[in-house]
Design a protein around this motif. Sequence first.
Motif, PDB file in Angstrom:
ATOM      1  N   GLN A 178       0.837  -1.199   0.000  1.00 17.96           N
ATOM      2  CA  GLN A 178       0.000   0.000   0.000  1.00 17.96           C
ATOM      3  C   GLN A 178       0.879   1.259   0.000  1.00 17.96           C
ATOM      4  N   GLN A 179       0.444   2.285  -0.688  1.00 20.85           N
ATOM      5  CA  GLN A 179       1.168   3.543  -0.702  1.00 20.85           C
ATOM      6  C   GLN A 179       0.914   4.344   0.572  1.00 20.85           C
ATOM      7  N   ARG A 257       5.848   3.960   4.734  1.00 21.04           N
ATOM      8  CA  ARG A 257       4.602   4.288   4.070  1.00 21.04           C
ATOM      9  C   ARG A 257       3.922   5.454   4.792  1.00 21.04           C
TER      10      ARG A 257
END
Length: 296
Positions: A178-179, A257
């Motif tokens: 996930q970003q 992240r």
Amino acid sequence: MEFRQLQLFIVVAEELHFGRAAARVGMAQPPFSQQIRRLESELGVQLLARTSRRVALTPAGSRLLEDARALLAKRADVITTVRQAARGETGTLRVGFAASSAFGVLPDIVLRFRTRFPAVKLEVDDRDTLNVGAALTTGELDLAIIRAPFQHEGVTVERLLRERFALALPARHPRARQQAVALSSLANEPFVLFPRNSAPGLHDTVTSMCLAAGFSPRIVQEATSWTSVIGMVEAGLGLTIAPMSAQALRPKGVVFRALRDASGHAELSIAFAGKQPSPAAAHFRAVAHEAAARRQ
């Protein structure tokens, strides 16, 4: 014996002529000669052998010429070093820092300061934030770089840098794809954090962020340096929440992240006792603010 008398004696010892010596320093010959005779009287020795045709140094005069030059040179050195100390350009500066602040801007501050003030001996002391306030007020430390929030009676605290937090997790963790990760989704994850007695400001900020997101962090490991914290994350022992600048550590098996719904910020501050630091400490303070401003 006065420095002025020694200066006049050196001139006449170099000229070996009272008239030329007096003219060289812009004096009439009688008062010039009087100063030399007074010097000889105070020392109780003859420094110059005088005849109608020549002036010569006696053995005592030759010895004094050598010592007078050294003494006046030392006097000039003393004046220079005292003035440098008053300007904060010499001496020893003791700077404390908490392990939680030992990356990012701190190395830049130290490098800039040493480049600009090479004659100041910089002593950097790694210690727990809880001990910093007392060390500043007792004079054990001149300054400290710490993680905010921080308060201590008699200590001035100025913000240097404010940055967002990021989530550090193992590269193989499912969320690594996930970003951005919602902080509220981490309620069941294990965490690696600094112990509160080492970095209370950082610990309390991270804990408060988690509570605001609806959970209390499950702390499974604690470590007192970022290298150790990130090493534990890489080993898969847990996740951590760190300032964005922690990415400068460049761990191979750890990714950072962005955090969604994270309300807090990581703040780095500079602290010193009283309202105004010493001259050398003021230079360090200015360099710290300059280095931090370049990273905003």
